[in-house]
Design a protein around this motif. Structure first.
Motif, PDB file in Angstrom:
ATOM      1  N   HIS A  16       1.878   9.014  -6.311  1.00 10.46           N
ATOM      2  CA  HIS A  16       2.309  10.407  -6.180  1.00 10.46           C
ATOM      3  C   HIS A  16       3.422  10.719  -7.158  1.00 10.46           C
ATOM      4  O   HIS A  16       3.459  11.784  -7.773  1.00 10.46           O
ATOM      5  CB  HIS A  16       2.797  10.683  -4.757  1.00 10.46           C
ATOM      6  N   LEU A  17       4.331   9.776  -7.297  1.00  9.05           N
ATOM      7  CA  LEU A  17       5.452   9.976  -8.193  1.00  9.05           C
ATOM      8  C   LEU A  17       4.969  10.187  -9.616  1.00  9.05           C
ATOM      9  O   LEU A  17       5.397  11.130 -10.300  1.00  9.05           O
ATOM     10  CB  LEU A  17       6.374   8.749  -8.127  1.00  9.05           C
ATOM     11  N   LEU A  18       4.077   9.319 -10.019  1.00  9.71           N
ATOM     12  CA  LEU A  18       3.575   9.444 -11.391  1.00  9.71           C
ATOM     13  C   LEU A  18       2.845  10.761 -11.609  1.00  9.71           C
ATOM     14  O   LEU A  18       2.983  11.397 -12.645  1.00  9.71           O
ATOM     15  CB  LEU A  18       2.645   8.275 -11.718  1.00  9.71           C
TER      16      LEU A  18
ATOM     17  N   GLN B 273      -3.223   9.862   1.090  1.00  6.78           N
ATOM     18  CA  GLN B 273      -3.690  10.818   0.104  1.00  6.78           C
ATOM     19  C   GLN B 273      -3.311  10.360  -1.272  1.00  6.78           C
ATOM     20  O   GLN B 273      -2.168  10.409  -1.677  1.00  6.78           O
ATOM     21  CB  GLN B 273      -3.058  12.165   0.383  1.00  6.78           C
ATOM     22  N   ASN B 274      -4.323   9.950  -1.962  1.00  9.78           N
ATOM     23  CA  ASN B 274      -4.113   9.698  -3.373  1.00  9.78           C
ATOM     24  C   ASN B 274      -4.321  11.011  -4.102  1.00  9.78           C
ATOM     25  O   ASN B 274      -5.351  11.620  -4.000  1.00  9.78           O
ATOM     26  CB  ASN B 274      -5.105   8.651  -3.863  1.00  9.78           C
TER      27      ASN B 274
ATOM     28  N   GLU C 115       0.818  -1.203   0.000  1.00  8.02           N
ATOM     29  CA  GLU C 115       0.000   0.000   0.000  1.00  8.02           C
ATOM     30  C   GLU C 115       0.851   1.251   0.000  1.00  8.02           C
ATOM     31  O   GLU C 115       0.646   2.168  -0.787  1.00  8.02           O
ATOM     32  CB  GLU C 115      -0.906   0.003   1.240  1.00  8.02           C
ATOM     33  N   ILE C 116       1.810   1.279   0.912  1.00  8.46           N
ATOM     34  CA  ILE C 116       2.633   2.488   1.014  1.00  8.46           C
ATOM     35  C   ILE C 116       3.358   2.737  -0.296  1.00  8.46           C
ATOM     36  O   ILE C 116       3.329   3.844  -0.839  1.00  8.46           O
ATOM     37  CB  ILE C 116       3.663   2.348   2.160  1.00  8.46           C
ATOM     38  N   HIS C 117       4.010   1.689  -0.780  1.00  9.88           N
ATOM     39  CA  HIS C 117       4.808   1.901  -1.991  1.00  9.88           C
ATOM     40  C   HIS C 117       3.923   2.242  -3.181  1.00  9.88           C
ATOM     41  O   HIS C 117       4.299   3.067  -4.013  1.00  9.88           O
ATOM     42  CB  HIS C 117       5.636   0.649  -2.277  1.00  9.88           C
ATOM     43  N   SER C 118       2.751   1.603  -3.243  1.00 10.20           N
ATOM     44  CA  SER C 118       1.858   1.945  -4.350  1.00 10.20           C
ATOM     45  C   SER C 118       1.455   3.404  -4.302  1.00 10.20           C
ATOM     46  O   SER C 118       1.403   4.080  -5.331  1.00 10.20           O
ATOM     47  CB  SER C 118       0.597   1.085  -4.307  1.00 10.20           C
ATOM     48  N   ARG C 119       1.158   3.863  -3.109  1.00 11.64           N
ATOM     49  CA  ARG C 119       0.760   5.271  -3.008  1.00 11.64           C
ATOM     50  C   ARG C 119       1.909   6.171  -3.379  1.00 11.64           C
ATOM     51  O   ARG C 119       1.732   7.206  -4.026  1.00 11.64           O
ATOM     52  CB  ARG C 119       0.277   5.592  -1.597  1.00 11.64           C
TER      53      ARG C 119
ATOM     54  N   LYS D 139       3.893  -8.492  -6.363  1.00  9.89           N
ATOM     55  CA  LYS D 139       2.534  -8.741  -6.843  1.00  9.89           C
ATOM     56  C   LYS D 139       1.951  -7.539  -7.564  1.00  9.89           C
ATOM     57  O   LYS D 139       0.861  -7.596  -8.113  1.00  9.89           O
ATOM     58  CB  LYS D 139       1.623  -9.081  -5.664  1.00  9.89           C
ATOM     59  N   VAL D 140       2.664  -6.417  -7.493  1.00  8.89           N
ATOM     60  CA  VAL D 140       2.099  -5.193  -8.061  1.00  8.89           C
ATOM     61  C   VAL D 140       2.553  -5.061  -9.504  1.00  8.89           C
ATOM     62  O   VAL D 140       3.713  -5.334  -9.824  1.00  8.89           O
ATOM     63  CB  VAL D 140       2.572  -3.970  -7.250  1.00  8.89           C
ATOM     64  N   ASP D 141       1.666  -4.646 -10.335  1.00 11.03           N
ATOM     65  CA  ASP D 141       1.972  -4.503 -11.762  1.00 11.03           C
ATOM     66  C   ASP D 141       2.714  -3.181 -11.991  1.00 11.03           C
ATOM     67  O   ASP D 141       2.130  -2.174 -12.386  1.00 11.03           O
ATOM     68  CB  ASP D 141       0.659  -4.526 -12.549  1.00 11.03           C
ATOM     69  N   ILE D 142       4.003  -3.227 -11.747  1.00 12.53           N
ATOM     70  CA  ILE D 142       4.798  -2.001 -11.799  1.00 12.53           C
ATOM     71  C   ILE D 142       4.867  -1.463 -13.227  1.00 12.53           C
ATOM     72  O   ILE D 142       4.815  -0.261 -13.445  1.00 12.53           O
ATOM     73  CB  ILE D 142       6.220  -2.275 -11.262  1.00 12.53           C
ATOM     74  N   GLU D 143       4.982  -2.382 -14.179  1.00 10.24           N
ATOM     75  CA  GLU D 143       5.127  -1.907 -15.563  1.00 10.24           C
ATOM     76  C   GLU D 143       3.971  -1.030 -15.972  1.00 10.24           C
ATOM     77  O   GLU D 143       4.143  -0.033 -16.653  1.00 10.24           O
ATOM     78  CB  GLU D 143       5.205  -3.098 -16.537  1.00 10.24           C
ATOM     79  N   HIS D 144       2.795  -1.412 -15.516  1.00 11.66           N
ATOM     80  CA  HIS D 144       1.629  -0.614 -15.870  1.00 11.66           C
ATOM     81  C   HIS D 144       1.537   0.633 -15.023  1.00 11.66           C
ATOM     82  O   HIS D 144       1.242   1.721 -15.495  1.00 11.66           O
ATOM     83  CB  HIS D 144       0.367  -1.461 -15.677  1.00 11.66           C
ATOM     84  N   LYS D 145       1.837   0.446 -13.727  1.00  8.02           N
ATOM     85  CA  LYS D 145       1.636   1.541 -12.795  1.00  8.02           C
ATOM     86  C   LYS D 145       2.622   2.674 -13.025  1.00  8.02           C
ATOM     87  O   LYS D 145       2.303   3.834 -12.842  1.00  8.02           O
ATOM     88  CB  LYS D 145       1.820   1.026 -11.373  1.00  8.02           C
TER      89      LYS D 145
END
Lengths: 707, 197
Positions: free
Chosen positions: A493-495, A585-586, A485-489, B184-190
């Motif tokens: 933000h990075l993107l 915060q997304n 979750e943390i890294h995805s968020r 498990k996260v689709d980094i290429e897409h994200k």
């Protein structure tokens, strides 16, 4: 609670009494007798002899009949609404629109039973000219502009292509059904079917809003459905008028179809231009209202309504005009008028749109009771089915395409909500009444009513449980770990940041250009001189506030934090996960609930005892020249914080001088104001945010916990 | 894009850049236009304040880290090749690996999964020691969550994150552990910006 229900019943009885006295079609008779010396002559009711002497007390109903009845209807609607909100468990299960329709049905039934003739129906003119504009204006004024424009492509995609898909699909399939059931439906031509398809396919903003606001969907989804329902007005109206004019023509050629296509563009863009024009004029007018502040709100309403009427006059899209007008003038008007005027504008908007909406639903219920229904099982059932099928397939197909172009994919859950949340409402109802008379018109009316009732009741009531079911099902699969979750968020933000750097698809480039134009010319022209400096800071402040207003409205359960322990209990894990999924915060506002229909956003927070947000010191460091100007910006002030820790002493500072001191010291340095601020803050007892006057900033300095 | 060939002349070393990063000529031109736009005083290179002029970045919780990522350590300016090289990380991954006739000798392209992850990793790891310490994680968390959680909550969250990822129990997250936690996260897409395709 139950007592409140007796009031509407009493009221409807009174209404009944009035209607029983006079048939609905009768206009109030003008006083053609010259007023003779002091004689009060009463008309109507049992026949009355001319009085021979002076009357001390008399009833003259006809004199006030029209406004009296209107007021009674509005009163009935509002009391029903009140009763709905007070009636305990009902709001959780049944959306408000359903209850209102049921009340309408009840009242209509009672009226019918007493007078054995149809109760007053909702006339198309009254609907389009009086009842619809306030709702759309309210929606446009409170439209989250940034989100709307970011998703504009997707919204247009759904609105234009989706509506076309639905119209053609439903129209053609219905024609197929009519061909199959030649015996009963043989005289319904293809054009009739297409006409019917065009009016039944349109998603109705009123119904959508009223159901969605109880569902707490995230902002992005809300804006997609709502934006679609607003923008498809252009397509719907054009197609409807097109097919209607085709029906009147002896024959239809390819050229006519092509012209029809052009009309869509003209109608849409025309509405937009009209709205823009009036919006800018309104903004300019508001610049000069400093000497007569009381009438400033009036201009907002006048200009918006004028834009609607003008575009209706020119057969352009009135809804688009009024929405554009509202969006355009909002930022300038808010900067120009006083704070009280701003509040007045917002309250009146909410009030009128609320009343309108309630009236619409009640009249929908009342108008259902008629004695001229024509029923046809194949037609009605197939219409219902086709509406659902075509909408579902349309959404699926369109989303599959549009997801390739979006960064935030529209998830399956969202698609389901979009498809299932395509409610039909009063617009279809009014449009069907406007059809030229032909043998099967009654059938169309009946079918439309059935579809509306079905979508509002069945879909409206079941959408919430279904969505929760889907959510639960989703959750049962592997929960993402906290790291994920943390890294995805972080990556989100990075993107977002990289897109800002690169100017994603030139979207930001145009936005930058517009902002420059806005700053250089528009703002200088349209905003009062002394307010101009304030407004840019206000805007950025409001942006920040907006950013911080995300976050869950309900307080998560209190966690008992254990610091520095290696092992975490499962409850804690759940709460951490909940915090992360709700509070992180997304940048694209995916997780936040949309604005509330019934309350202004600030008020939504003052209902419960919320502890106001405390301002992080780092803000003060980064932009230290701000705090002085914050006092003037009282609209977007009261924020809420999820009170998670019992350790933090949070209070709201009421008296201004204290505020000035504490924030003045905030400028000097992060370390110094904290003890000083605390000394001033702690003696203040905790004031529930509801009582914090809007004028003052809830500015709290954090204690030393936050390092 | 009829003017692309003339614009390409402005771009130093265009052919080499295209080969290195995989951008097409059209994209390179567009990026150069953007670079030009950001470069307010036409210096031919970007400085810190040019980045900070992008208003949305100022509001991004990790905006300053993103900006810093553009600057190579020790340098104060960003020239166009560096700009493009950083952005090359965000190109969508080539699905067809053999398209460029790749063999084992060629270095991994900037937009490979590993390199994307490395970029993200460096956002955490400001001191470039190859590990995310607890403090670095806390800093990022604080920036992202800012005002919505208490300090204890932050500590618990950071605690839990390290607990999950830290396999060799050294209380920090190395790059491999980072990579593993995101398998498990689709980094290429994200982590791709589609229009940079």
């Amino acid at each position: 609670m139950a007592a409140l229900w007796t009031l509407p019943l009493l009221l409807s009885a009174r209404l009944l009494g009035c209607l029983a006295l006079t048939p609905p079609d009768e206009l109030p008779q003008p006083h053609n007798l010259p007023p003779s010396l002091g004689f009060n002559i009463s008309h109507g009711g049992p026949s009355v002899d001319l009085p021979m002497a002076l009357r001390v007390f008399s009833v003259d109903y006809h004199h006030v009949q029209a406004p009296f009845e209107i007021v009674l209807w509005i009163m009935l609607a509002s009391l029903a609404k009140l009763g709905f909100h007070w009636s305990g468990r009902v709001p959780a299960v049944v959306p408000e629109s359903c209850v209102l329709i049921m009340v309408g049905l009840l009242v209509g039934g009672v009226i019918y039973g007493v007078r054995h003739s149809a109760p007053p129906t909702l006339s198309a003119d009254a609907f389009f000219l009086f009842l619809l504009p306030p709702i759309v204006l309210d929606a446009g004024y409170f439209l989250p502009g940034r989100l709307f424009f970011e998703n504009l492509g997707t919204i247009l995609w759904y609105a234009v292509l989706g509506t076309l898909w639905n119209v053609l699909g439903i129209g053609l399939s219905l024609y197929g059904v009519c061909l199959l059931a030649q015996s009963s439906l043989g005289d319904v031509s293809l054009l009739h079917c297409l006409l019917f398809g065009s009016l039944i396919a349109a998603v109705d903003p009123v119904a959508v809003l009223s159901v969605f606001q109880e569902m707490h969907v995230n902002e992005q989804l809300h804006i997609l459905v709502f934006g679609e329902s607003l923008l498809n007005d252009a397509v719907t109206v054009v197609l409807y008028k097109l097919f209607e004019s085709f029906l009147r023509l002896p024959s239809v050629s390819g050229l006519d179809v092509l012209l029809g296509g052009c009309r869509v563009v003209v109608v849409g863009l025309g509405g937009l231009c009209v709205g823009l024009f009036f919006g800018l004029v309104a903004a300019l007018t508001s610049r000069f209202t400093s000497k007569a502040q009381v009438i400033a709100p009036l201009f907002v309403f006048l200009y918006s309504y004028l834009s609607y009427l003008t575009s209706e006059m020119l057969h352009l899209s009135g809804i688009m005009a009024i929405v554009t007008c509202a969006v355009t003038m909002k930022q300038y008007v808010e900067a120009n008028v006083s704070e009280h005027s701003n509040t007045s504008i917002q309250y009146f908007l909410k009030m009128w749109s609320s009343v309108s909406e309630t009236l619409i639903f009640i009249f929908l219920g009342v108008s259902t009771i008629q004695d001229v229904h024509m029923w046809s099982w194949p037609f009605v059932c197939s219409t219902l089915l086709l509406c659902l099928i075509w909408r579902a397939t349309g959404v699926l197909l369109l989303t599959a395409v549009v997801n390739k172009l979006r960064r935030n994919a529209v998830t399956f859950r969202d698609q389901f909500i979009i498809a299932y949340g395509g409610l039909r409402g009063a617009i279809c109802f009014s449009l069907v009444f406007l059809i030229d008379d032909f043998p099967k018109k009654r059938l169309f009316i009946t079918t439309t009513i059935v579809v509306i009732l079905f979508t509002v009741f069945v879909q409206g009531m079941t959408i919430k449980p279904l969505v929760e079911l889907l959510d639960v099902k989703r959750k049962k699969r592997a929960l993402p770990t906290v790291s994920e979750e943390i890294h995805s968020r972080l990556i989100d933000h990075l993107l977002a940041g990289i897109e800002d750097v690169v100017g994603y698809w030139g979207q930001h480039y145009w936005k930058d250009k517009f902002e420059q134009f806005n700053k250089k010319y528009l703002r200088r022209f349209l905003i009062r001189e002394d307010h101009q400096a304030r407004s840019s800071i206000l805007r950025v402040y409001q942006e920040l506030e907006r950013r911080e207003q995300r976050g869950d409205e309900e307080a998560p359960p209190l966690v008992d934090p254990r610091s520095h322990s290696r092992l975490l209990l499962p409850e804690e894990m759940d709460s951490i996960r909940r915090i992360l999924s709700r509070n992180l915060q997304n940048f694209n506002n995916k997780q936040t609930p949309a604005y509330s229909r019934h309350t202004l956003h600030q008020d939504a927070t003052t209902d419960r005892t919320r502890k106001p947000l405390h301002r992080h010191q780092s803000l003060g460091e980064r932009r230290t020249h701000w705090p002085q100007q914050w006092y003037h910006n009282s609209d977007s002030v009261t924020l809420e914080l999820n009170a998670l820790s019992r350790v933090l002493a949070v209070c709201s500072i009421s008296p201004r001088p204290v505020l000035q001191d504490s924030s003045a010291t905030a400028q000097t340095g992060p370390a110094d104001p904290r003890p000083a601020g605390d000394d001033q803050v702690s003696p203040q007892h905790q004031v529930p945010a509801g009582r914090t006057p809007k004028k003052q900033l809830s500015f709290v300095l954090e204690n030393e916990k936050q390092q | 894009m009829g003017s692309s060939s003339s614009n390409m002349d402005h771009i130093p070393d265009a052919q080499h850049l295209m080969q290195e990063t995989g951008f097409s000529a059209a994209h390179l031109v567009r990026l150069y236009e953007r670079f030009d736009f950001l470069d307010k005083d036409d210096r031919g290179e970007l400085r810190l304040d040019d980045f900070e002029a992008v208003s949305e970045l100022a509001m991004n919780p990790i905006g300053d880290r993103i900006i810093r990522a553009f600057f190579s350590p020790g340098r104060e300016t960003v020239d166009f090749p560096s700009f493009v090289r950083i952005l090359a990380h965000f190109r969508p991954t080539d699905t067809n690996r053999t398209r460029n006739g790749r063999n084992g000798a060629q270095p991994e392209p900037a937009n490979s999964r590993t390199n994307k992850l490395k970029f993200a990793f460096q956002l955490y790891d400001q001191d470039r020691d190859g590990k995310i310490s607890r403090e670095e994680l806390l800093q990022v968390l604080r920036a992202m969550l800012e005002m919505q959680v208490t300090e204890e909550q932050l500590q618990s969250i950071a605690e839990r994150a390290i607990q999950e990822a830290d396999l060799d129990l050294d209380d920090t997250i190395s790059f491999d552990e980072f990579k593993k936690s995101l398998e498990k996260v689709d980094i290429e897409h994200k982590m791709s910006i589609r229009f940079l395709e």
